[in-house]
Scaffold this active site. Sequence first.
Site, mmCIF file in Angstrom:
data_model
loop_
_atom_site.group_PDB
_atom_site.id
_atom_site.type_symbol
_atom_site.label_atom_id
_atom_site.label_comp_id
_atom_site.label_asym_id
_atom_site.label_seq_id
_atom_site.Cartn_x
_atom_site.Cartn_y
_atom_site.Cartn_z
ATOM 1 N N HIS A 221 0.885 -1.193 0.000
ATOM 2 C CA HIS A 221 0.000 0.000 0.000
ATOM 3 C C HIS A 221 0.914 1.232 0.000
ATOM 4 C CE1 HIS A 221 -3.520 2.366 0.560
ATOM 5 N NE2 HIS A 221 -3.854 2.060 1.809
ATOM 6 N N PHE A 258 4.096 -0.504 -9.034
ATOM 7 C CA PHE A 258 3.386 -0.923 -10.250
ATOM 8 C C PHE A 258 2.164 -1.767 -9.893
ATOM 9 C CE2 PHE A 258 7.314 0.408 -11.919
ATOM 10 C CZ PHE A 258 7.011 0.857 -13.206
ATOM 11 N N HIS A 260 -2.265 -2.241 -9.693
ATOM 12 C CA HIS A 260 -3.295 -1.665 -8.829
ATOM 13 C C HIS A 260 -4.462 -2.627 -8.669
ATOM 14 C CE1 HIS A 260 -6.066 1.230 -7.056
ATOM 15 N NE2 HIS A 260 -4.961 1.867 -6.711
ATOM 16 N N ARG A 269 -3.273 9.359 -11.400
ATOM 17 C CA ARG A 269 -2.371 10.198 -10.609
ATOM 18 C C ARG A 269 -0.947 10.136 -11.145
ATOM 19 N NH1 ARG A 269 -4.145 7.242 -5.132
ATOM 20 N NH2 ARG A 269 -3.752 5.527 -6.577
ATOM 21 N N ASP A 311 2.418 5.745 -6.584
ATOM 22 C CA ASP A 311 3.634 5.758 -5.774
ATOM 23 C C ASP A 311 4.931 5.859 -6.572
ATOM 24 O OD1 ASP A 311 2.652 5.772 -3.200
ATOM 25 O OD2 ASP A 311 2.377 3.599 -3.128
ATOM 26 N N ARG A 336 -3.560 11.676 3.446
ATOM 27 C CA ARG A 336 -4.679 10.728 3.487
ATOM 28 C C ARG A 336 -5.518 10.855 4.753
ATOM 29 N NH1 ARG A 336 -5.680 6.186 0.358
ATOM 30 N NH2 ARG A 336 -4.899 7.574 -1.291
#
Length: 375
Positions: A221, A258, A260, A269, A311, A336
């Site tokens: 995450h 990499f 999702h 994003r 990320d 967040r």
Amino acid sequence: MADKPNAGAGLRGQSAGSTALCTVGKTGSGLTYRGFDIKELAEKAKFEEVAYLLLKGKLPNQVELDAYIGKLKGLRGLPAALKTVLEQIPASAHPMDVMRTGASMLGNLETEESFEEQQDVSDRLLAVLPSIICYWYRYSHDGVRIETETDDESVGAHFLHLLRGDAPSELHARVMNVSLILYAEHEFNASTFTARVCASTLSDMHSCVTGAIGSLRGPLHGGANEAAMDMIENWTSPEEAEREIMGMLERKEKIMGFGHAIYRESDPRNAIIKGWSKKLAEDVDDTVLYPVSERVEEVMWREKKLFCNADFFHASAYHFMDIPTKLFTPIFVCSRVTGWCAHVFEQRANNRIIRPSADYIGPEKSQWVPIEERD
Ligand SMILES: CC(=O)SCCNC(=O)CCNC(=O)[C@H](O)C(C)(C)COP(=O)(O)OP(=O)(O)OC[C@H]1O[C@@H](n2cnc3c(N)ncnc32)[C@H](O)[C@@H]1OP(=O)(O)O
Ligand SMILES: O=C([O-])CC(=O)C(=O)O
């Protein structure tokens, strides 16, 4: 990316509740916060405006935004007892553990006595989390006790100011603003779901946020931005990066930053933070890290049809701003926390305790054996 069946592992594809906060992966617009496209927010908004949108339910007008920024500025100070706790945590600690302890300790000192206080408690957390991490970092690494009440206009500039001791350049403040907007909210991701599960027991806000920080910490995450940096900084050329990635894929290793769980073709994003990473690369005359990152992106798409998530290019962008790698995921927390708190409000407003069932796979009937007769 190959589509897997929805049922079963990881609750993938199953609705676990409703939200008015965010859509992820909806055709036509990859990511929206309360109906606003992420691209437009990243281009036009201040992070504090987005925080207001998520937490108060609408975009603020100028008077409301000015008042909100003023309120957040006034909430940056650390209670003495919290400073004392932060000073006990060694420099070798992981900063996400510091964030978790900081949020939890604040809950002891400034307890949420009733849900009527939830807006104020959330604003306080939003304002003070950068102070918590930077106070600890500067004390444990540089031996200084910093003053956390700066006059910076934005959360992002405040963070960089505390970290470095000087107010940041316009470019760095702008990139932090965009980064915090991109990370603010993402529907029922693992950390937000953690917060909602906790909220569903009618627990307090600090417990919800503390639990969420623990979930965000993992490399699958939020921790992926640090893991991506640890990987790409080893490579001195795009050719070396390509060779190493090919080897990792052959060995079936995961490439951090990499893939999702929801997006299938791209993470909206990525293009935004990649653009800012390129600008920063030019700013610092980088000729290695950005080309290495681009090559990794190309190879992953060519070989696996896997794309960069939010990320991956955050790693190089933060690095170009001289932010220590271990502080990458704490910045994610500072953003967040808005999404987490907004989800807690939603959960509380229409609550039923979250308690799914499990498919039992253990023994049918077990035979009790007295302890002295056991193997
Ligand atoms: C802000 C965020 O939290 S974004 C996510 C950050 N996390 C990372 O970057 C960690 C690396 N990525 C991953 O581990 C995964 O892609 C996750 C955790 C994000 C999503 O996991 P899942 O939903 O289980 O992935 P999904 O089912 O789509 O995977 C499909 C296939 O691609 C593979 N795959 C997915 N991501 C990667 C990756 N980064 N590297 C190599 N292979 C991958 C999976 O192993 C799977 O292969 P299999 O079918 O042979 O088992
Ligand atoms: O949605 C997810 O599963 C992970 C993610 O990208 C986020 O939380 O920003």
